[in-house]
Design an enzyme around this catalytic site. Structure first.
Site, PDB file in Angstrom:
ATOM      1  N   CYS A  16     151.749  18.537  75.491  1.00 46.90           N
ATOM      2  CA  CYS A  16     151.847  18.590  74.033  1.00 46.90           C
ATOM      3  C   CYS A  16     153.294  18.664  73.581  1.00 46.90           C
ATOM      4  O   CYS A  16     153.601  18.342  72.446  1.00 46.90           O
ATOM      5  CB  CYS A  16     151.071  19.792  73.520  1.00 46.90           C
ATOM      6  SG  CYS A  16     151.533  21.293  74.380  1.00 46.90           S
ATOM      7  N   GLU A  51     146.805  25.071  67.887  1.00 45.50           N
ATOM      8  CA  GLU A  51     147.876  24.290  68.507  1.00 45.50           C
ATOM      9  C   GLU A  51     147.357  22.858  68.575  1.00 45.50           C
ATOM     10  O   GLU A  51     146.454  22.567  69.358  1.00 45.50           O
ATOM     11  CB  GLU A  51     148.170  24.790  69.932  1.00 45.50           C
ATOM     12  CG  GLU A  51     148.545  26.255  70.029  1.00 45.50           C
ATOM     13  CD  GLU A  51     149.974  26.541  69.614  1.00 45.50           C
ATOM     14  OE1 GLU A  51     150.734  25.586  69.405  1.00 45.50           O
ATOM     15  OE2 GLU A  51     150.314  27.721  69.480  1.00 45.50           O
TER      16      GLU A  51
HETATM   17  P1  NAP Z   1     139.854  17.776  71.560  1.00 45.57           P
HETATM   18  O1  NAP Z   1     138.955  16.615  71.721  1.00 45.57           O
HETATM   19  O2  NAP Z   1     140.117  18.264  70.189  1.00 45.57           O
HETATM   20  O3  NAP Z   1     139.237  18.921  72.483  1.00 45.57           O
HETATM   21  C1  NAP Z   1     139.848  20.157  72.610  1.00 45.57           C
HETATM   22  C2  NAP Z   1     138.794  21.206  72.895  1.00 45.57           C
HETATM   23  O4  NAP Z   1     137.921  21.336  71.776  1.00 45.57           O
HETATM   24  C3  NAP Z   1     137.906  20.878  74.091  1.00 45.57           C
HETATM   25  O5  NAP Z   1     137.632  22.067  74.785  1.00 45.57           O
HETATM   26  C4  NAP Z   1     136.647  20.339  73.425  1.00 45.57           C
HETATM   27  O6  NAP Z   1     135.500  20.477  74.240  1.00 45.57           O
HETATM   28  C5  NAP Z   1     136.560  21.233  72.223  1.00 45.57           C
HETATM   29  N1  NAP Z   1     135.778  20.699  71.116  1.00 45.57           N
HETATM   30  C6  NAP Z   1     135.565  19.408  70.791  1.00 45.57           C
HETATM   31  N2  NAP Z   1     134.808  19.339  69.666  1.00 45.57           N
HETATM   32  C7  NAP Z   1     134.552  20.610  69.286  1.00 45.57           C
HETATM   33  C8  NAP Z   1     133.840  21.212  68.203  1.00 45.57           C
HETATM   34  N3  NAP Z   1     133.212  20.465  67.278  1.00 45.57           N
HETATM   35  N4  NAP Z   1     133.774  22.549  68.135  1.00 45.57           N
HETATM   36  C9  NAP Z   1     134.398  23.311  69.044  1.00 45.57           C
HETATM   37  N5  NAP Z   1     135.102  22.823  70.094  1.00 45.57           N
HETATM   38  C10 NAP Z   1     135.179  21.482  70.202  1.00 45.57           C
HETATM   39  O7  NAP Z   1     141.286  17.527  72.172  1.00 45.57           O
HETATM   40  P2  NAP Z   1     141.632  16.838  73.546  1.00 45.57           P
HETATM   41  O8  NAP Z   1     141.511  15.380  73.341  1.00 45.57           O
HETATM   42  O9  NAP Z   1     140.936  17.514  74.668  1.00 45.57           O
HETATM   43  O10 NAP Z   1     143.172  17.274  73.674  1.00 45.57           O
HETATM   44  C11 NAP Z   1     144.251  16.416  73.470  1.00 45.57           C
HETATM   45  C12 NAP Z   1     145.033  16.875  72.277  1.00 45.57           C
HETATM   46  O11 NAP Z   1     145.416  18.220  72.413  1.00 45.57           O
HETATM   47  C13 NAP Z   1     146.310  16.102  72.114  1.00 45.57           C
HETATM   48  O12 NAP Z   1     146.326  15.558  70.826  1.00 45.57           O
HETATM   49  C14 NAP Z   1     147.408  17.123  72.255  1.00 45.57           C
HETATM   50  O13 NAP Z   1     148.484  16.930  71.395  1.00 45.57           O
HETATM   51  C15 NAP Z   1     146.737  18.394  71.949  1.00 45.57           C
HETATM   52  N6  NAP Z   1     147.375  19.480  72.686  1.00 45.57           N
HETATM   53  C16 NAP Z   1     148.124  20.382  72.002  1.00 45.57           C
HETATM   54  C17 NAP Z   1     148.735  21.416  72.666  1.00 45.57           C
HETATM   55  C18 NAP Z   1     149.566  22.435  71.943  1.00 45.57           C
HETATM   56  O14 NAP Z   1     149.905  23.446  72.533  1.00 45.57           O
HETATM   57  N7  NAP Z   1     149.908  22.205  70.698  1.00 45.57           N
HETATM   58  C19 NAP Z   1     148.563  21.539  74.047  1.00 45.57           C
HETATM   59  C20 NAP Z   1     147.799  20.604  74.705  1.00 45.57           C
HETATM   60  C21 NAP Z   1     147.197  19.573  74.018  1.00 45.57           C
HETATM   61  P3  NAP Z   1     134.975  19.203  75.098  1.00 45.57           P
HETATM   62  O15 NAP Z   1     136.046  18.883  76.066  1.00 45.57           O
HETATM   63  O16 NAP Z   1     133.750  19.728  75.739  1.00 45.57           O
HETATM   64  O17 NAP Z   1     134.741  18.113  74.102  1.00 45.57           O
END
Ligand code: NAP
Length: 522
Positions: free
Chosen positions: A295, A256
């Site tokens: 999101c 997602e």
């Molecule tokens: P993110 O930086 O991609 O982080 C998401 C998760 O991935 C966090 O738990 C993060 O841990 C982890 N992570 C980061 N790097 C990783 C790696 N190399 N390997 C494994 N896990 C890793 O995203 P975000 O900035 O937190 O979230 C915002 C985005 O999420 C927005 O763009 C939004 O559109 C999207 N979103 C989508 C939905 C949906 O249902 N489609 C819902 C909510 C949000 P850490 O926090 O420890 O870095």
């Protein structure tokens, strides 16, 4: 200040080098710490795969549904603490915290009830038996069996409560143990909920584990029968798709990612009509709920070009009533973003969109309440606009994850639908009209690039569930840039945690399964 310990192999793990600090995004005060690379991941996952899977899968679907009901009771008993944590860690008003916390409770309750309808079943059948032989005796029956591995959830920062339980409820109902890795910046609420459920002793050993802080090593610990559900940015999603666990070991991954959702006002929605008002209210609610950190929030607002000014004026007038600042002050309607980093991202995003769209409403002209602009992660609502929607490309490509939306003028129905498709796959699009025939046709045309089409006419104006609200009975997910994933949707959610297999044999053999089986979508 509490340290968010990992829970693996049925035990709280010792502190492993605190590298991350969690902050109150309004005051900037440190509130908790989380660890570096987790130790004992391989052992913890193996424990869950063996002990957790065996214990959960020895139960019927009805018994597991009743576990969900017990979890719900624990969460309800600790509800006040969750609101306090959300206030301190996510900077949300009580109403915005409720979207996450009550949303989690509602979804758990929904799956507890739905799972109970499966009663004593231990096997889910998929359709009826197909006849394979001329004498009709040799047949093929498709069944769904729970996967033999774990479900790893890697979650985004915006829904620390709902994000856990909307995934965990169908997984546990399926008999699959859960390992949750919340986004570090808001991990406290997820951690507290997991700790409460573990302390209550509801689940068998290995059924629920948590890793806070660093994500290092998580994907390496996955094995072929595990599944991975990721919610977060498109960039991290791309890393995950390329990881050997997914690319070579066929670990099933549900993604997602970001989404440029839109809302279309129909040609019949002239100013003064009920659908015009419904549209304006919805857009304002979507921009401001959880400070736009959903999101599913409306990022692109398509309106007939002749109503462009009227919509801009009506939305601006309502946004002017949104007071922004410290959610501890009862006058504040919209709290902060989750971190200063997110605030900087949102401000940079507004500047980017401004290169091709005009600012129609700028809430930053109002003073923040009880919050220091040099410290707090608050961002005021901003409405941008392009009367000629063909002028811009960025609005269809760049998601600004905050209280920001862009108004686009469209010429006719085909133009509106083509603009929505330019998001290249979104979670949700909403359509507002009292022309049911047009709306049904538009809904069908939009379904190809959206996970959900939310159609609002004035007869359902008061009862519709909201553009951005994810209801567990409907699927959540979208094609293309939205990640291509699918969650929820009632019992459909169980499909991700089961494998479909064809059992071929004599009808006499297949009938032996009938007493323990239930068709999964009836
Ligand atoms: P993110 O930086 O991609 O982080 C998401 C998760 O991935 C966090 O738990 C993060 O841990 C982890 N992570 C980061 N790097 C990783 C790696 N190399 N390997 C494994 N896990 C890793 O995203 P975000 O900035 O937190 O979230 C915002 C985005 O999420 C927005 O763009 C939004 O559109 C999207 N979103 C989508 C939905 C949906 O249902 N489609 C819902 C909510 C949000 P850490 O926090 O420890 O870095």
């Amino acid at each position: 200040m509490s340290f968010l310990q990992n829970y693996l192999s049925n035990a709280w793990q010792p502190k492993s080098g605190a590298v991350a600090t969690l902050f109150d995004p309004v005051t900037g005060q440190p509130i908790a710490t989380a660890g570096g690379p987790a130790e004992g991941l391989a052992e913890g996952f193996a424990f869950a795969r063996t002990q957790g899977t065996t214990a959960l899968q020895a139960m019927t679907y009805g018994q597991r549904a009743s576990l969900l009901g017990d979890i719900l009771k624990v969460l309800q008993a600790n509800r006040d603490a969750y609101y306090d944590i959300a206030l301190a860690n996510s900077g949300t008003t009580k109403a915005d915290s409720a979207v996450d916390i009550e949303g989690a409770a509602f979804t758990l309750g929904y799956y507890a009830k739905l799972g109970a309808t499966l009663g004593d079943a231990r096997i889910l059948t998929d359709g009826s038996a197909a006849i394979l032989s001329k004498d009709q005796l040799f047949q093929s029956q498709h069944i769904l069996c729970p996967i033999r591995g774990i479900a790893l959830f890697i979650n985004a920062f915006n829904f620390p409560a709902w994000g856990l339980w909307e995934k965990a409820a169908p997984a546990l109902l399926s008999g699959v143990p859960v390992v949750i890795k919340p986004a570090t910046v808001t991990a406290w609420l997820t951690h507290r909920m997991v700790a409460d459920v573990i302390a209550a002793g509801i689940l068998p050993a290995g059924a629920l584990s948590i890793v806070c802080g660093s994500s290092a090593g998580l994907l390496d610990a996955l094995q072929p029968f595990d599944v991975l559900s990721f919610t977060g940015s498109a960039d991290t999603a791309a890393l995950i798709r390329a990881h050997p666990a997914v690319a070579r070991h066929s670990v099933r991954a549900n993604i997602e990612a970001d989404s440029l959702n839109s809302a279309i006002l129909g040609m019949d929605g002239a100013p003064g009509t009920p659908v015009f008002d419904l549209y304006v209210n919805e857009l304002v609610r979507e921009m401001t709920t959880k400070s736009g950190q959903r999101c599913t929030a409306i990022r692109r607002a398509m309106v007939p070009v002749q109503y462009f000014d009227a919509v801009a004026e009506a939305v601006g007038a309502k946004l002017a009533q949104i007071s922004v600042g410290n959610p501890r002050n009862p006058e504040v309607r919209m709290g902060s973003l989750v971190s200063r980093e997110q605030r900087d991202n949102v401000q940079a995003g507004i500047a980017k969109l401004e290169t091709e769209a005009a600012i129609l409403y700028d809430g930053s002209k109002q003073a923040m309440i009880d919050a220091d602009p040099a410290i707090a992660a608050c961002v005021a609502p901003t409405l941008l606009g392009a009367r000629d929607a063909e002028q811009g490309a960025l609005v269809h490509e760049h998601e600004v994850f905050g209280p920001v939306s862009t108004l686009l003028g469209y010429r006719d129905s085909a133009h509106a639908v083509s603009l929505a498709h330019r998001g290249l796959g979104s979670l949700v699009v909403s359509v507002f009209s009292d022309d049911h025939a047009w709306m049904a046709q538009a809904g069908y045309e939009l379904a190809g690039s959206h996970g959900r089409v939310h159609m609002v006419s004035s007869d359902v104006g008061k009862t519709q569930t909201g553009h951005g609200n994810v209801m567990p009975a409907s699927i959540h997910g979208g094609p293309g840039r939205a990640g291509g994933g699918e969650e929820l949707g009632g019992l459909r959610a169980l499909g991700f945690y089961h494998r479909r297999a064809a059992l071929q044999g004599s009808s006499a053999t297949l009938q032996q399964l009938a007493h323990a089986a239930k068709n999964w979508l009836v």
